[in-house]
Design an enzyme around this catalytic site. Structure first.
Site: not given
Length: 688
Positions: A409, A431-432, A434, A438, A478
């Site tokens: 990330e 992707q999410f 959450d 990072p 997620h």
């Protein structure tokens, strides 16, 4: 090496560095802002600078004062930054000493440099990534030397930075893609007061051995001749072969860590004496004498350097302070998209889902803008995103424009800085929500500050797509929303569409904005599978449709007669909240107006306050946990701006204040707002 003029030039620069260090120390009250000097590191830094060409790229770190002098910057220019003067050519008085940025025809390009240890590795690797992109797409976009030489990218770092995980992410990408970059590591055996034996099991050279495809070499960085030969060899190889290298240079640390962290605080006399034996200046002096340069000539050089430094310091001290009126300049690059344009509802067009609206917007943009690239985890050809939000794009545009990355990330986010310096517009995805954290280091430290601290020379135009929100059993990692955390960062924009038409128009505006834009995309709205979200499907706008950022809208008006009688309420919301509000409003007879913010920053405050003043009652609705949220902050602003028009306290409704969204759907439903809960709150508010 036997080029006497280069040795003389290096000696002259080293004398300037020594004089500058002594002058700063003697004028500590004047040089009150924190600073580091390059004493001990001069040889390797000058060796690197002398081998770079104007079409190259370099990212110095905070101790690279000699490197800047070697590139052609004057002591006066550096001192203007030291003293945070208005004439500071890099940041106009905003940045620390030796934190440069530069864009010009006479010197290598320098993107904005931050103080965070090792953080420049990812943005600088992004520059090399951009060079490789244009080699495939359009080689004419690459600036070359007078003899057609290819550019190289040099990233300078201290050895202690190699314990940072983000450096590993940069190295991984560089060796995977075989990028034309050199990581110059200056190892003085100290990381502030932490010695190398305390902090790391290996040095950077040994660490680099674990990266297949990373060439490496070691050199005595206090020996100018050895350093020059090494850098000349490595730079020529990178120009010819375009492959990554690491140069590990051992150097002494002769000065303080910084002006505020003094060497006598943590270093022993024996350690200081040991380092002084490797001082590059007397070593070069000895070599010059042995090669025939007279002591008188060297003394003349020393005296001239001292005089220049003293004169430049007087000029810099006399320079004006920055004007207070400039404090808020350059936070963002000026935008050109100010009005909604194009066909929002073309005749004969069909309704589409939000996930397709984003896909179609990006496809249309990529068809006409070859500088757009898209990358992230699983967005490439085989899957096209875990939500199929990039499906078919890699097949259409090729893997050099749409491609997968590793689970990195930080690299996904931070590399966009370097790509921007190469004229590339990246769209990247985490992707999410959450898993965004990072990447936060790069978003906060590098991206958000780049435009401001470079006085507008290096804005970062990028779109960061982040799927967010609960969608029925997604669980604690997620289902999260992250807008409050994002909105605490100044220097980025945050968009949160609630329907397909807005998604398409806002996505295009975000790509063209020229600034960092985070696009929050609710997974529960992607396909309208969550009950009550059919309204997220909208007629697909035309290819020319663009919706500017920062424009809220009334998506459901209250009845005019009730508005006049004062028996209405406005719900201010966004994302999934819009659909909760629309469904709740069906339980009333025109008493409810629903305002969709669409963009959370910039925020359409004028429109919000206008609507609240008309109604006198307001509820701010969010899916986030309520306490200390963006919604509560907005409610406070509304309360102040609309105080004399309010008939009741501004209400806020959000999720329960829990650490995460639980997996079980019953627990999830209990935690989150919904249309039913909102209906009850609105009844209470209207009754007040």
């Amino acid at each position: 090496m036997s080029d006497q003029p280069i040795l003389i030039k290096a000696y002259e620069m080293m004398c300037r560095v020594k004089a500058m260090s002594a002058l700063y120390e003697a004028n500590r009250s004047t040089c009150r802002y924190v600073h580091s000097t390059s004493r001990g590191h001069e040889a390797i830094q000058l060796a690197a600078a002398f081998n770079l060409l104007p079409h190259d790229f370099v990212s110095p770190y905070y101790r690279d004062e000699s490197l800047l002098l070697g590139l052609g910057f004057t002591p006066y220019q550096l001192m203007l930054q030291l003293l945070a003067k208005a004439g500071d050519p890099f940041s106009g008085g905003r940045e620390y000493y030796n934190h440069p940025n530069y864009r010009g025809a006479d010197k290598p390009t320098i993107i904005h440099q931050s103080s965070a240890t090792g953080m420049q590795a990812i943005p600088t690797t992004g520059i090399a990534q951009g060079i490789r992109y244009w080699e495939k797409m359009d080689p004419s976009k690459i600036r070359r030397g007078a003899d057609g030489q290819s550019p190289v990218v040099l990233c300078s770092m201290g050895d202690a930075s190699f314990t940072e995980g983000e450096v590993s992410e940069a190295l991984q990408f560089a060796v995977l893609k075989q990028l034309p970059i050199i990581y110059l590591v200056q190892d003085n055996e100290w990381g502030i007061s932490v010695s190398s034996r305390e902090a790391r099991a290996m040095n950077a050279y040994e660490y680099a051995g674990g990266f297949n495809g990373l060439n490496r070499v070691q050199v005595n960085g206090a020996d100018f001749e050895a350093s020059y030969n090494t850098m000349a060899d490595v730079i020529s190889k990178v120009r010819a072969e375009g492959k990554p290298w690491l140069v590990h240079a051992t150097v002494p640390l002769l000065g303080h860590h910084t002006s505020g962290v003094r060497k006598e605080f943590y270093r022993t006399e024996a350690d200081l004496a040991s380092h002084s034996q490797s001082d590059p200046l007397p070593l070069l002096h000895k070599k010059l004498i042995e090669s025939g340069t007279s002591a008188a000539q060297l003394l003349e050089i020393e005296q001239a350097a001292s005089q220049l430094v003293n004169d430049d310091f007087e000029r810099a001290v006399a320079g004006p302070e920055p004007e207070a009126a400039t404090t808020a300049d350059h936070v963002f690059k000026p935008v050109t998209i100010l009005e909604e344009t194009g066909d929002r509802q073309p005749a004969g067009a069909s309704k589409i889902m939000m996930v397709d609206a984003a896909l179609f917007a990006i496809r249309e943009m990529m068809e006409t803008h070859p500088e757009i690239v898209l990358y992230g985890q699983d967005v490439g050809q085989l899957l096209g995103g875990v939500f199929r939000e990039t499906a078919t794009l890699a097949s259409q545009f090729g893997e050099h424009r749409v491609f997968n990355t590793a689970i990195q990330e930080a690299y996904i986010v931070g590399s966009t800085v370097g790509l921007n310096a190469m004229g590339i517009r990246p769209i990247v995805e985490v992707q999410f929500g959450d898993y965004l954290y990072p990447g936060f280091n790069q978003l906060v430290t590098e991206i958000s500050k780049s435009c401001y601290l470079s006085c507008g020379k290096f804005p970062v135009g990028m779109v960061l797509r982040v799927p967010v929100g609960a969608y029925g059993g997604g669980g604690p990692y997620h289902s999260g929303n992250v807008e409050t955390t994002l909105l605490s960062i100044k220097g980025i924009k945050v968009v949160y569409p609630s329907n397909a038409a807005d998604m398409k128009g806002l996505m295009k505006a975000a790509v063209l904005d020229g600034n960092p834009v985070v696009m929050l995309e609710h997974k529960g709205l992607y396909w309208s599978k969550v009950p009550g979200t059919d309204d997220a499907k909208r007629i697909e706008p035309g290819a020319d449709y663009i919706l500017p950022l920062g424009k809220a809208i009334t998506t459901l008006p209250a009845a005019d007669d009730l508005l006049e009688s004062g028996n209405t309420c406005v719900v201010i919301t966004y994302g999934m909240g819009v659909h909760w509000a629309l469904n709740a409003a069906r339980n009333f007879n025109g008493e409810i107006e629903v305002v969709d913010l669409r963009t959370l920053y910039p925020l359409d405050e004028a429109f919000i306050y206008q609507r609240v003043k008309l109604h006198g009652k307001c509820l701010v609705l969010t899916e986030e946990q309520q306490n200390n949220s963006f919604a509560e902050a907005l409610a406070a602003r509304i309360s102040k701006a609309c105080f004399h028009s309010l008939d009741a306290a501004v209400e806020v409704m959000g999720a329960m204040n829990l650490p995460a969204v639980p997996m079980n759907v019953v627990l999830e439903k209990t935690m989150l707002p919904d249309a039913e809960k909102l209906t009850e709150r609105l009844k209470q508010l209207l009754a007040e």
